[in-house]
Design a protein around this motif. Structure first.
Motif, mmCIF file in Angstrom:
data_model
loop_
_atom_site.group_PDB
_atom_site.id
_atom_site.type_symbol
_atom_site.label_atom_id
_atom_site.label_comp_id
_atom_site.label_asym_id
_atom_site.label_seq_id
_atom_site.Cartn_x
_atom_site.Cartn_y
_atom_site.Cartn_z
ATOM 1 N N VAL A 27 -7.797 10.728 8.858
ATOM 2 C CA VAL A 27 -9.248 10.564 8.719
ATOM 3 C C VAL A 27 -9.981 11.382 9.777
ATOM 4 O O VAL A 27 -10.976 12.052 9.477
ATOM 5 C CB VAL A 27 -9.652 9.071 8.782
ATOM 6 N N LEU A 28 -9.477 11.374 11.009
ATOM 7 C CA LEU A 28 -10.113 12.171 12.060
ATOM 8 C C LEU A 28 -10.061 13.661 11.724
ATOM 9 O O LEU A 28 -11.029 14.385 11.942
ATOM 10 C CB LEU A 28 -9.469 11.900 13.418
ATOM 11 N N ASP A 29 -8.937 14.113 11.165
ATOM 12 C CA ASP A 29 -8.837 15.514 10.742
ATOM 13 C C ASP A 29 -9.839 15.825 9.639
ATOM 14 O O ASP A 29 -10.493 16.863 9.661
ATOM 15 C CB ASP A 29 -7.420 15.847 10.258
ATOM 16 N N GLU A 32 -22.346 5.539 16.565
ATOM 17 C CA GLU A 32 -22.750 6.902 16.219
ATOM 18 C C GLU A 32 -22.274 7.947 17.221
ATOM 19 O O GLU A 32 -22.543 9.129 17.048
ATOM 20 C CB GLU A 32 -24.263 6.972 16.040
ATOM 21 N N GLN A 33 -21.554 7.528 18.248
ATOM 22 C CA GLN A 33 -21.009 8.481 19.201
ATOM 23 C C GLN A 33 -19.714 9.077 18.651
ATOM 24 O O GLN A 33 -19.041 8.478 17.814
ATOM 25 C CB GLN A 33 -20.718 7.796 20.533
ATOM 26 N N GLN A 34 -19.377 10.253 19.151
ATOM 27 C CA GLN A 34 -18.131 10.905 18.753
ATOM 28 C C GLN A 34 -16.953 10.030 19.167
ATOM 29 O O GLN A 34 -16.992 9.359 20.197
ATOM 30 C CB GLN A 34 -18.011 12.274 19.417
ATOM 31 N N VAL A 35 -15.892 10.060 18.370
ATOM 32 C CA VAL A 35 -14.700 9.263 18.649
ATOM 33 C C VAL A 35 -13.850 9.988 19.681
ATOM 34 O O VAL A 35 -13.439 11.129 19.465
ATOM 35 C CB VAL A 35 -13.881 9.027 17.361
ATOM 36 N N GLY A 36 -13.593 9.332 20.792
ATOM 37 C CA GLY A 36 -12.709 9.875 21.823
ATOM 38 C C GLY A 36 -11.315 9.300 21.671
ATOM 39 O O GLY A 36 -11.054 8.442 20.811
ATOM 40 N N LEU A 85 -14.466 4.231 10.752
ATOM 41 C CA LEU A 85 -14.214 2.874 10.247
ATOM 42 C C LEU A 85 -14.480 2.774 8.750
ATOM 43 O O LEU A 85 -13.713 2.131 8.025
ATOM 44 C CB LEU A 85 -15.055 1.862 11.018
ATOM 45 N N ALA A 86 -15.537 3.412 8.282
ATOM 46 C CA ALA A 86 -15.852 3.374 6.848
ATOM 47 C C ALA A 86 -14.758 4.052 6.036
ATOM 48 O O ALA A 86 -14.342 3.541 4.980
ATOM 49 C CB ALA A 86 -17.200 4.026 6.584
ATOM 50 N N SER A 87 -14.276 5.189 6.509
ATOM 51 C CA SER A 87 -13.221 5.908 5.782
ATOM 52 C C SER A 87 -11.928 5.108 5.750
ATOM 53 O O SER A 87 -11.241 5.067 4.727
ATOM 54 C CB SER A 87 -12.972 7.274 6.421
ATOM 55 N N LEU A 88 -11.590 4.497 6.864
ATOM 56 C CA LEU A 88 -10.365 3.692 6.905
ATOM 57 C C LEU A 88 -10.490 2.455 6.020
ATOM 58 O O LEU A 88 -9.566 2.144 5.252
ATOM 59 C CB LEU A 88 -10.043 3.285 8.348
ATOM 60 N N ALA A 89 -11.602 1.765 6.111
ATOM 61 C CA ALA A 89 -11.800 0.543 5.324
ATOM 62 C C ALA A 89 -11.751 0.842 3.829
ATOM 63 O O ALA A 89 -11.259 0.019 3.043
ATOM 64 C CB ALA A 89 -13.116 -0.123 5.696
ATOM 65 N N ARG A 116 -17.689 15.521 12.549
ATOM 66 C CA ARG A 116 -18.493 14.358 12.147
ATOM 67 C C ARG A 116 -17.785 13.051 12.470
ATOM 68 O O ARG A 116 -18.139 11.997 11.964
ATOM 69 C CB ARG A 116 -18.766 14.418 10.640
ATOM 70 N N ALA A 117 -16.783 13.079 13.304
ATOM 71 C CA ALA A 117 -15.954 11.909 13.581
ATOM 72 C C ALA A 117 -16.667 10.913 14.490
ATOM 73 O O ALA A 117 -16.385 10.815 15.670
ATOM 74 C CB ALA A 117 -14.624 12.337 14.179
ATOM 75 N N THR A 118 -17.615 10.179 13.926
ATOM 76 C CA THR A 118 -18.237 9.077 14.653
ATOM 77 C C THR A 118 -17.444 7.816 14.360
ATOM 78 O O THR A 118 -16.673 7.754 13.387
ATOM 79 C CB THR A 118 -19.696 8.870 14.215
ATOM 80 N N LEU A 119 -17.635 6.808 15.179
ATOM 81 C CA LEU A 119 -16.925 5.553 14.965
ATOM 82 C C LEU A 119 -17.271 4.966 13.599
ATOM 83 O O LEU A 119 -16.385 4.509 12.877
ATOM 84 C CB LEU A 119 -17.238 4.555 16.080
#
Length: 134
Positions: free
Chosen positions: A95-97, A65-69, A109-113, A102-105
């Protein structure tokens, strides 16, 4: 004996294997490990292993749930590349764009999968697990 307590951050909604929840269900902050073992029909060693594993699952839930760095995005891209090849970096960037703030891990991952076939999603998930990301 000291009573067992739930790890900080653990809630009923934390995803964990049933075998861990089966033990943690009996941990209430007042029961010692021996009583939890008796109620869960298991051993003291299994109780301690379940409590330790619950701590790890809480840590994973917090990370998801942390922001993606940048470092996390690189690892996700490497894992995805094993499933889709060089297209991985483009997919992660898009996906990050789309996710923006809201870019949490977990969202990444859900969007990519969702964009992968079942076979490629399983390979992606396997890579993530090997790197401790899932």
């Amino acid at each position: 004996m000291n009573p067992l307590t739930w790890p900080d951050g653990l809630s009923d909604a934390t995803p964990m294997p049933y075998r861990v929840w089966r033990v943690m269900h009996h941990v209430d902050g007042s029961r010692p490990a021996g009583e939890v073992a008796r109620l869960a029909h298991t051993t003291l060693a299994d109780v301690q292993a379940s409590v330790d594993e619950a701590h790890r699952w809480v840590g994973q839930a917090v990370r998801r749930e942390q922001q993606v760095g940048d470092a996390t995005a690189r690892v996700v891209t490497q894992c995805l590349a094993a499933a889709v090849g060089p297209l991985a970096s483009v997919m992660v960037d898009e996906v990050l764009d789309d996710l923006g703030q809201r870019a949490t891990l977990s969202a990444l991952l859900a969007s990519l999968a969702a964009q992968l076939t079942q076979d490629r999603a399983q390979l992606f998930a396997r890579q993530l697990r090997e790197r401790g990301m899932a």
